[in-house]
Enzyme design. Sequence first.
Site, short mmCIF file in Angstrom:
data_model
loop_
_atom_site.label_atom_id
_atom_site.label_comp_id
_atom_site.label_asym_id
_atom_site.label_seq_id
_atom_site.Cartn_x
_atom_site.Cartn_y
_atom_site.Cartn_z
N ASP A 58 0.81 -1.21 0.00
CA ASP A 58 0.00 0.00 0.00
C ASP A 58 0.85 1.27 0.00
OD1 ASP A 58 0.85 -0.96 2.54
OD2 ASP A 58 -0.32 0.64 3.48
N GLU A 59 0.22 2.32 -0.42
CA GLU A 59 0.73 3.68 -0.23
C GLU A 59 2.17 3.87 -0.70
OE1 GLU A 59 -1.88 5.32 3.46
OE2 GLU A 59 -0.06 4.23 4.00
#
Lengths: 671, 671
Positions: free
Chosen positions: A326-327
């Site tokens: 993620d991210e």
Amino acid sequence: MKGKRLLKTVAVALVMGVSYISLGSVLESEPAFSNLIPVPREVLVGEGRFRIDDTFTVKVSGEPDERMYPAASRFLRRLDQRTGLFLPQDYVEKGENLSEVGLEIVVERPGQVNLGEEESYHLSVTAAGVRIEAETDLGAMHGLETLLQLLSADDRGYYFPVSSISDMPRFPWRGLMIDSARHFMPLDVIKRNLDGMAAVKMNVLHWHLTEDQGFRVEVKSYPKLHEMGSDGMFYTQDQLKEIVAYASDRGIRVYPEFDVPGHATAWLVGHPEMASLPGPYEIERGWGIFDPTLDPTKDVVYEILEAVFTEMAAIFPDEYFHIGGDENEGHHWDKADHIQAFMKERGIADNHQLQSYFNKRLIPILDELGKKMVGWDEILQPDMPTNIMIHSWRGQDSMVAAAKAGYSSILSNGYYIDLMQPASDHYLVDPLPADIDLNEDQRSRVYGGEATMWSEHVTVETIDSRIWPRTAAIAERLWSDQSVDDVEDMYRRLDTIALQLEELGLTHLKNRAMMMRRLAGGYETEPLRVLADVVEPLKIYRRNSDLSYRSYSPYTLLPDVAVADAKDARRFGALVDQYLEMGGAEDKAAIRAQLEEWSENHTALSQLAARSPALREALPLSEALRDLAELALSSLDGEATESAAILERAREPVAKVELQVVDAVERLLAK
Amino acid sequence: MKGKRLLKTVAVALVMGVSYISLGSVLESEPAFSNLIPVPREVLVGEGRFRIDDTFTVKVSGEPDERMYPAASRFLRRLDQRTGLFLPQDYVEKGENLSEVGLEIVVERPGQVNLGEEESYHLSVTAAGVRIEAETDLGAMHGLETLLQLLSADDRGYYFPVSSISDMPRFPWRGLMIDSARHFMPLDVIKRNLDGMAAVKMNVLHWHLTEDQGFRVEVKSYPKLHEMGSDGMFYTQDQLKEIVAYASDRGIRVYPEFDVPGHATAWLVGHPEMASLPGPYEIERGWGIFDPTLDPTKDVVYEILEAVFTEMAAIFPDEYFHIGGDENEGHHWDKADHIQAFMKERGIADNHQLQSYFNKRLIPILDELGKKMVGWDEILQPDMPTNIMIHSWRGQDSMVAAAKAGYSSILSNGYYIDLMQPASDHYLVDPLPADIDLNEDQRSRVYGGEATMWSEHVTVETIDSRIWPRTAAIAERLWSDQSVDDVEDMYRRLDTIALQLEELGLTHLKNRAMMMRRLAGGYETEPLRVLADVVEPLKIYRRNSDLSYRSYSPYTLLPDVAVADAKDARRFGALVDQYLEMGGAEDKAAIRAQLEEWSENHTALSQLAARSPALREALPLSEALRDLAELALSSLDGEATESAAILERAREPVAKVELQVVDAVERLLAK
């Protein structure tokens, strides 16, 4: 056994030897039935009571896994600790020759602690004894938790009410994620939360083990990872195994997350050669999304990941393995010439495709280890194979998209308990709402969900009060029938389970008292309690919008004492609504009494703050509460007062918390 | 720096730049000086305050052991957690280049965590900053604890009061014994208690690891010892090392006790060949003195002991090693023909001599491992060498005898905190009372003492409330000057340190609230609290005089909620005495208010008990308290009432506790 269906929001209650007409009174005299959480699939309510006295014993029959015996022994200890009965049995053992047992547990076969294993049970209480039947010990352990929730008392002592309960989960994946990376969580925190999970029939611990702020596991082949990336706070491999065994004994799977290629600063402290840009790197102390990222173009990155995954695969037997994903905003990729050249050479169009390239190189590593890849939404790219699982955190849409594209998935969007939203918000989130646009096949790949306890703003002292009791509401959503959705009733039952969870060592209630004593600098904490029970910590990501917090900041102040569901605020709101609807004098008097307490509290709190400067930042809030209360009192007395400024001020966050009674007062004023 | 001595019970306070006349008011405006526990050797009180703000940093200079840096970091975290200040420093590190530090710690050399190591420190607070100087980091860590106790607040915020403190211990051996064998205590219990010990400057953990009820350590050469003797509850060798390291980081020695030849049933479960009589043996579940005993005539016994001791010597670096040796009544020796023949053959006259023979065979084993033998009184037999140490539990006489015979010794008689006596009883016990019949040389071999936390009647939930805060009184006895002996002042300071100890994770206060909620079956516990604060658990060995308890019995009832110093009872007694002496109307009103609370409490408690049968056994006591209170109220009103029966009933133990207010009421009646 004949039964008649009773419509009730809480339980699908049926009558067993009880006339329909008397069922209401049975439920009234047996409140335990209305306290069950999660609500079982089917409850047949009978008349009569099985008495528990100091001859009560437990026998296990059939062919369970060995874990069944210590589980039955733990049940006995919880029963005698609650009842104070000196039960005669020390440990429940295999093949014991017992006559006249109080509880017989019959299990067909050993349960496997794997996704999709059979977890149903049948619990029957007659006046002569209790019987739990289950295909596996996993189901039988769920039955023991239900039975403990049925414990009741009358003037003759303790008993279980006569009943017949058939139960099974709606979703096979009922998880809690604990982030041990941002704030390290010692083993005892993990253990007591595993006990809490078992008490509400959750069956997956997702263990987030690496972050920018810490690399939390011992890696024998690359020890600089934990030695340089953890400030000395990491789990040894023996400790990881201890947790896996502890969880397995409670029917709970444990699978690890190693978040890559972003969220990986701590890896780079000891191994800067894994980074996209040259080091050196330091352990991150702030909170947020950071740029350091693994370099997908270097073989050494995959070598080290393979080594880490290989060591971890030997410790975590579960077939799932979370790689985060993620991210990653790819800022360091953009800045690295060699990475740009690599992309150009291979025709990789953008950072999403580059991350896909990275993920795809991990799949054979995990395949080789017999593991299925799990990742957050972002790993879902057009060219990924469908044997990976998507963990949806950004929204139900991504989950639907994944299911339609043939992926299995679990939901965490809506279950972010770190965001300090009220339990009701989470409770009404359903992984498979009735109107979801998926066919039956696609629905079958939505396995369930996970509450996520991200740990930026929690410490050893506060983590339990963030997880519990709210997570019990999520556990019910994932276990019980979709139709079980009465919010008020859920809150009522949370109050009950919160007490029962304490016996497992969980600190959600008792640490609050300790933290108030420290914050008030003494034993006298009542004025602080009055304030704390009407405020909630800033929600979503607002608490740290000024970036004031670091990993070592004090989490010992008012927002840490406060919880997501301010008790008195919720009670006051309900009281106001009832009064507005019914206009009862008694309700009015109760409202007045509460307002007077708030009105008088500011002086008392100021006195506490005189000796405790740490409290002083909360005084403007206490003052705002006083003014709000006095405004409402005036209104109750029929006096018109200028309210806009007072309401506005009462809505302003102070000391990282906000008052939760402004809306109710406004409703009262509008009367 | 000129100083003038001030006589004061609590502190040896001296004046620093303050006129003698104003010292009283300085102490009044700086209450922190009167809260120190243990009282330092010399306190020079100044005027002025060093303000702590969010620029406060710590620097370490000199040549300390590495442990100094994490210790200084822990100090920072406790400081910011109490004050809520966002201090800028994450970890205190070696060679940091800091300007304008708030606290500088200067250490000459690394401390060795051994008996007799230098532990003194000098702490000076000026308006410009704080400085701790010490020869070793062990002393410096004591200085940090004193500094945290000096933390004060005024209307401008937090500060340390200007002062100069020179401090050193009276005795070099200031210990706590924890019995992890009767009730197993998980690692986190041991760790938080080590932190508590460090907070009151104790420096020895004596770890009681084997008993009839459990063999609690992993032994690699003879794994059946722990596998069959522990119900699965034992410490792995890695865990033992973890505790030794954790303690060493806090300047605390850890030495183990393997109690032989008695108290050894658990050894025999896996190794019946070590027993005096043929097996099989089972883990003991009751409490008391049991007959199973190692066989001193068999070589295999010494082989196994040597193997165990050798593995443990590698884990516990301390030079002392406790072999127990207590309470062996030799009944199995009397019954074993081969042992009787062995004694006859060797001219061993009695069981005492036989135990001496056994002990003497252990000495070369321990010698070879570089360990000095420690044992309870009973190991002192005429023919034992004087290089062993005597641990006195039966009385001061045995300690004197040992010292006269040339042995070194430590005292635990008088420090048996498991017996639930008030702190005052322990506080006034001195290992070297002024009138002890020993010469200087003999006195020098009395090293100090140990509080002993035997664990028959404590569990993970209650152990902290048995150790704390009473053990702080014993810690003071062993650290501070002999002249520090004001009981009322000690109690006042215990209240303060009890709060500070909570920040270390100790559960002595917060678990009580949890246990009351469970016992009352709900959130409302006030009537139970009222009763619990005037009762104490049965003392000495009376609690189990009916042998009702087993190792798995519920320790969750009224005697477990109650503590050794019933708070309200102590306060009421003092109030009554003051009233009897002064006859004040205000005191009379306070007494009346307290009596009325007790008088009314029974009805409220009965209502709680209606839903919670576990509470019901306490009702007769609550009734007796009501009757006692009503009797006293009548007397206050000048009415004569027949009192004998009521007093007699109020003195009767109920539910394993007894009322602690009967004497005070009787004094009141006699007025």
